[in-house]
Structures are given as C-alpha cells and as structure tokens.
Write an enzyme that holds these catalytic residues in place. Structure first.
Site, PDB file in Angstrom:
ATOM      1  N   HIS A 128      11.323  19.862  -0.426  1.00  0.00           N
ATOM      2  CA  HIS A 128      10.283  20.299  -1.356  1.00  0.00           C
ATOM      3  C   HIS A 128      10.066  19.161  -2.351  1.00  0.00           C
ATOM      4  O   HIS A 128      10.979  18.382  -2.618  1.00  0.00           O
ATOM      5  CB  HIS A 128      10.847  21.535  -2.074  1.00  0.00           C
ATOM      6  CG  HIS A 128       9.877  22.279  -2.929  1.00  0.00           C
ATOM      7  ND1 HIS A 128       9.579  21.893  -4.208  1.00  0.00           N
ATOM      8  CD2 HIS A 128       9.170  23.411  -2.692  1.00  0.00           C
ATOM      9  CE1 HIS A 128       8.719  22.755  -4.723  1.00  0.00           C
ATOM     10  NE2 HIS A 128       8.453  23.694  -3.829  1.00  0.00           N
ATOM     11  N   ASP A 206      20.047  22.344  -1.947  1.00  0.00           N
ATOM     12  CA  ASP A 206      18.971  23.123  -2.557  1.00  0.00           C
ATOM     13  C   ASP A 206      18.927  24.468  -1.825  1.00  0.00           C
ATOM     14  O   ASP A 206      18.463  24.543  -0.684  1.00  0.00           O
ATOM     15  CB  ASP A 206      17.654  22.355  -2.409  1.00  0.00           C
ATOM     16  CG  ASP A 206      16.446  23.186  -2.814  1.00  0.00           C
ATOM     17  OD1 ASP A 206      16.631  24.341  -3.250  1.00  0.00           O
ATOM     18  OD2 ASP A 206      15.309  22.681  -2.680  1.00  0.00           O
ATOM     19  N   GLN A 209      15.651  28.576  -0.939  1.00  0.00           N
ATOM     20  CA  GLN A 209      15.162  29.487   0.099  1.00  0.00           C
ATOM     21  C   GLN A 209      16.268  30.297   0.756  1.00  0.00           C
ATOM     22  O   GLN A 209      15.990  31.184   1.556  1.00  0.00           O
ATOM     23  CB  GLN A 209      14.413  28.690   1.180  1.00  0.00           C
ATOM     24  CG  GLN A 209      13.107  28.076   0.717  1.00  0.00           C
ATOM     25  CD  GLN A 209      12.079  29.113   0.304  1.00  0.00           C
ATOM     26  OE1 GLN A 209      12.110  30.266   0.753  1.00  0.00           O
ATOM     27  NE2 GLN A 209      11.164  28.730  -0.561  1.00  0.00           N
ATOM     28  N   LYS A 232      13.235  33.721  -6.566  1.00  0.00           N
ATOM     29  CA  LYS A 232      13.078  33.861  -5.114  1.00  0.00           C
ATOM     30  C   LYS A 232      14.127  34.799  -4.537  1.00  0.00           C
ATOM     31  O   LYS A 232      14.207  34.978  -3.325  1.00  0.00           O
ATOM     32  CB  LYS A 232      13.195  32.491  -4.445  1.00  0.00           C
ATOM     33  CG  LYS A 232      12.029  31.556  -4.764  1.00  0.00           C
ATOM     34  CD  LYS A 232      12.105  30.322  -3.902  1.00  0.00           C
ATOM     35  CE  LYS A 232      11.378  29.130  -4.488  1.00  0.00           C
ATOM     36  NZ  LYS A 232       9.922  29.195  -4.376  1.00  0.00           N
ATOM     37  N   CYS A 373       4.077  22.312  -1.208  1.00  0.00           N
ATOM     38  CA  CYS A 373       4.835  21.326  -1.984  1.00  0.00           C
ATOM     39  C   CYS A 373       5.582  20.392  -1.042  1.00  0.00           C
ATOM     40  O   CYS A 373       6.749  20.072  -1.263  1.00  0.00           O
ATOM     41  CB  CYS A 373       5.799  21.984  -2.954  1.00  0.00           C
ATOM     42  SG  CYS A 373       4.949  22.891  -4.225  1.00  0.00           S
TER      43      CYS A 373
END
Lengths: 417, 160
Positions: A128, A206, A209, A232, A373
C-alpha cells in the site's frame, strides 16, 4: 453477540449486530462489499465509546481524580487487551492513529538506528502507498536504497527466489504487508521474517488487512514490529496498534515530542519516558483505544479462524461467479497458486472500474474502484484501475448473488453479453 | 436523476464508439491529462487553422471511464472549426453547467452547449465530476499552447 461464549457461526445473525448494514441505498438494501477499506462497527463498539463519554471522560495519566483514574484504567486495559490479541506484552503495544502512522513512526525512528548511505530498505511490489511513501521519504533523507520483491503478475504471489536473492544482498529494514489489499494475496510472513532475521534485517509486518480477519500472533510470525488499523477490524477510526519487540522498541529513539512521552523536562532538556509511553506524545485517543478493546472482544467472540474460513468461502464463490462472465479478469492468487484472502479485484472487459462502481452503487452494492492506493502495482498489472469486492464475516452468499446480478446488468448495459 | 439515466444512450454511444479517437501526428497542441485518483488517462491533440485563429481538428486517445470518454468524444465534435476564443468559452460554459443548475446559468448557454447537456446529470455525482471535466481541462491547457504558438508566429510576421 454480547457474551464471549462460542456460538455456531452465522453471518445472518452477526449482521444484526451492525446497525449500518440494516439500511437501503438508492432504494435497495445495502450490500456492503468494501470492508477492506473500512469495516462496519458492531453495536458493542459504538456503545463502548458512548459509555466512555457519558461516564468516564477525563484525561489519562495526569489526574488523580476518580474519572481520570477510570479513564486511565480503561486506556491501559485496552493496551493489555491488544497485547493479548497479538500474543505480545502490554509494554510492547503502542497506540497510534493507524497503520500509516505506525509505519511513519518506525521509518522516522529506525532511520537513526539502522539506515544510512547505501543501506537497503526491502519492500514488496504489492505494498500500500502507506508502506512505500514513508520509506521513500527517509531514503531520500539518509541515502538508503529501496528495493522491491517482485510480484508475479499471473499468480499475484511474491517471487520467493528473488526475495532470497535480495535478502542475500544485505538488508537493513524489511517491511511487508501480510495480506494485499489489492490482490488478496496472503504472504508467507513467517518465512519472510525468518529470512529477514538471517539477513540481520529489522522486520515489519503491515497487518492492516489481516488483523481483523485471522489469528495474527507476533511470536508465531517472528516479526520485530507489526502495525495495524483499528477501523478495519470493527474498531473506530483514528486508532491503531504498533507492536514492537520488547528491547527493540525500548531502544528506539522517541518520535514526536510532547506531554506523556517525557519523564523529566527542564528548560535545558528532557529525558524520555519508557516505551510504550515514549511513543505516545500528547493526549491519546482514549475513546479509540476503548472502542478497539470492544472490537477485539467482539472478534474473538466470533472466532478469528471462523472469520478466515468465512472470508475464504465467500471469495471463492465470488471468483467463481465473476469468472463465469466472458472476458472478466480476476487478479491475485487462484486456488492452486496460493491462499486468497477475502478481497477480490477484477476488471470487466472494456468497462472502466469507475463505471462498474457507480453502476453497482445504483444496485445498492458498495464496491471500491480505483488503484487501491497501489499505483505502481496497477501499472505492473497493466490496468488503470480495478473494481474490488471485499468480504467480512457479516457478508452472506446473498451478497455474492447480488454482485452477480449487478455485474450481469452492467455487462448487458455495455453490450458485453 | 438515477444512475441509469446518467448513462444515457448518447453517452454510451460516444463511450463505446468514441469519435476522433486516434493519435494526431505533429499536432499544434498536445496535452496529456490524468486523474490519478481513478485512473482516467487521455491525451488531447489540436490542430489550428493556417491563420492560427481556429481549431481545425481535435483528436484524442486514452483509457478512461465511459463518462470521461464520452465527454472527450463530444468535445472533439463540438469544437471542430470553432474560433479559439469560442472553444474557450464553450469549455467555461460546460464546466459551469456541472457546477450550477441550468436555470441559474447564463442566458444562451443551453443553446451553446447543445448535446453536451447530456452530461449535466454528472452534477449529482460529485465523485464523477472530474471524469466529465478531464478533457475540458486538457482543452484549456491546449488553447494556451495554441495562443503561445500564435503569439510567436505573429512576432515572426511583424518581423517580416
């Protein structure tokens, strides 16, 4: 779903906990397929924030009055809850504004420890923008070089041989997404972090998600740092978690200065508080941490493995439905090549993603259209944009069917059927 | 207005079979424009008349959504043979149409806009506004290029 007792998983029942899902848009019932952008919030999260403001609102860590003590306890309880959620210790958890701020914090503090002229920052081509741009900024500042593990366009997976070669070339920082927000690819983070360790690199995952969609345990993954966003994972916006391995986190220099992050201040200079407080300058997002606490309770009550399985089920169905239309391109791993998380990006033949999304919206379906993104990846895939459907535990087979009907109408409208 | 009404026949027709959709060799003005947010990309080409006062030919290429493509295609049909100043004011009228309701707009703009009014409905879709205006922003820049070129030609003329 107010209790923590295990109940048989039912997306239909769970939907009832989400007030925003029970509405119509454009005269038709909402089908929300944009949870990869932000998830909807269950009532228990919304109520926890209301309760805090109605009863306990006070500044934390400063007052000795009753409200301040309650607010401080609630905030620190949330930290403990996050530690448990990720298999870490409370002092390893920093509250941030979200994954983006987490990466920025790490980029700006690690640069003083491990970056310099010619040092390598290793990313992947599926990051991202939030895991590219902060590194570009510090690379420019320090003279470090950014390299990318390539994505194999046909499978949507990382080129692991190339990854090993890149690690062998020497890496100072390795930062990689757990799950691609565009391709749905689930990266082999355990092996990647092991390779990073062998290469002597600091590893960052990261988990924006993944954190709300499956079990994410920092010790199992073996990463040095991990970031995620509360919104999220059923939590409120503006709060996120940064995990940092005990001594590594403690060793980082402070980032932003202000109250809370100091231990002693004189006109001549200051000394720093210990981690995690060292990284939480100013009044923190207390309501955010409290809301996130409720969200983590909720997710664990639903069952994170159940969520992963349900995502996989719906995405498999959606890929089947989409591929039944002539000329539709689906991005990311297909069944044989690797695990596909609850995100599916697609392109209808000769129809721009923005038209798909506008028309799907008229059918009540919330999709995301654009570059997600991830402009360089779009370029690599050879598309200006894709449409993306993302699923969560509150989505049902009926939502997939609604997507099918919508795609059929759009294809007919553009004379593609 | 419903979304289906936005995608009227004339828009679908121009999106599916865009007019003047071909690259121009040696244009007098060329502007590449993109909406990075949504991935619309187009290149607008203009050729000026020999006297430099009119737009003789307009063509475009690119990859864009139906609204953007139709808007660009309609643009090329509308500004053909227009004096440069009129093309400029047409662009202004078009962009105004997307901002304010027809009844509030300047007198005579409806006639001037003609079939461009099929894009009026975009006003109700703020997220799509940029799609409809991209080609027109490109035109504004292309006209500046033409004028600069014209100015230099004029200078050559007076020198002679």
């Amino acid at each position: 779903m107010q209790s923590n007792q295990a109940k048989p998983f039912s997306a239909y029942q769970l939907r009832e906990d989400f007030p925003a899902l029970a509405q119509s848009v454009n005269g038709v019932p909402l089908v929300y397929l944009d949870s990869a952008a932000t998830s909807q919030k269950p009532r228990s999260v919304i109520q926890s924030i209301c309760r805090y403001y109605e009863n306990d609102n006070a500044n934390v860590h400063r007052g000795v009055h009753a409200l301040s003590e309650r607010a401080t306890a609630a905030y620190e309880n949330a930290r403990g809850r996050a530690a448990k959620f990720f298999g870490a210790e409370a002092q390893e958890i920093v509250f941030t504004r979200g994954a983006t701020e987490g990466v920025n914090l790490l980029a700006n503090t690690l640069k003083k420890r491990v970056l310099g002229e010619g040092k390598t920052i290793l990313l992947t081509e599926m990051e991202h923008h939030s895991n590219i741009v902060p590194w570009q900024m510090v690379a420019q500042e320090t003279g470090a070089v950014i390299r990318y593990i390539p994505v194999v366009p046909e499978t949507g997976m990382l080129d692991e041989d190339e990854a090993k070669r890149l690690f062998a070339g020497g890496v100072a920082i390795f930062s990689c997404t757990h799950i691609s927000n565009t391709l749905g690819t689930v990266n082999p983070v355990q092996s990647l972090c092991a390779w990073a360790r062998e290469a002597g690199a600091v590893s960052i995952i990261d988990a924006a998600q993944s954190a709300g969609h499956r079990k994410v345990d920092v010790r199992e993954i073996g990463c040095d740092f991990l970031v995620c966003s509360g919104h999220k994972m059923c939590g409120p916006m503006g709060v996120g978690v940064l995990y940092g391995e005990g001594s590594l986190l403690q060793d980082l220099p402070p980032w932003q200065g202000g109250g809370e992050m100091i231990s002693r201040v004189t006109y001549e200079g200051s000394t720093w508080n210990k981690a995690p407080h060292k990284f939480e300058a100013g009044t923190p997002n207390v309501e955010g941490a409290i809301g996130l606490h409720a969200a983590m309770d909720y997710l664990d009550a639903v069952g994170r493995e159940e969520i992963r399985l349900h995502d996989a089920l719906l995405v498999r169905e959606a890929m089947g439905v989409l591929s039944s239309f002539p000329g539709v391109r689906i991005f990311g791993p297909v069944d044989e090549s690797g695990e596909h998380a609850g995100v599916v990006s697609f392109a209808l033949p000769g129809i721009h993603a923005h038209d798909v999304v506008t028309l799907a919206d008229s059918h009540g379906i919330a999709l995301r259209g654009g570059h997600h993104c991830n402009q360089p990846l779009m370029k690599k895939l050879g598309v200006p944009a894709t449409a993306r459907a993302s699923f969560y535990f509150y989505n049902t087979e009926e939502d997939v069917e609604a997507l099918r009907c919508s795609v059929e109408k759009i294809m007919r409208m553009f004379s593609k059927l | 207005m419903s979304t289906e009404e936005l995608y009227q026949e004339i828009i679908m027709d121009h999106a599916g079979k865009p007019r003047n959709f071909v690259e121009m060799a040696e244009p007098d003005a060329k502007v590449e424009a993109e909406n990075p947010m949504c991935g619309d990309e187009l290149t607008l080409f203009l050729r000026a008349s020999a006297d430099g006062l009119r737009i003789e030919k307009t063509q475009f290429t690119g990859q864009a959504c139906a609204i953007c493509t139709a808007s660009a295609s309609l643009l090329t049909t509308k500004i053909k043979s227009l004096p440069i100043g009129e093309a400029e004011s047409l662009s202004q009228a078009f962009q105004e149409m997307l901002k304010i309701p027809a009844e509030e707009s300047a007198e005579g703009s409806a006639e001037r806009l003609g079939n461009l009014q099929v894009l009026e409905g975009v006003r109700k879709f703020p997220m799509r506004m940029k799609c409809a205006t991209l080609a027109w922003h490109a035109l504004d820049h292309a006209v500046v290029q033409l004028r600069e070129k014209g100015a230099s030609e004029k200078l050559t003329f007076s020198d002679g």
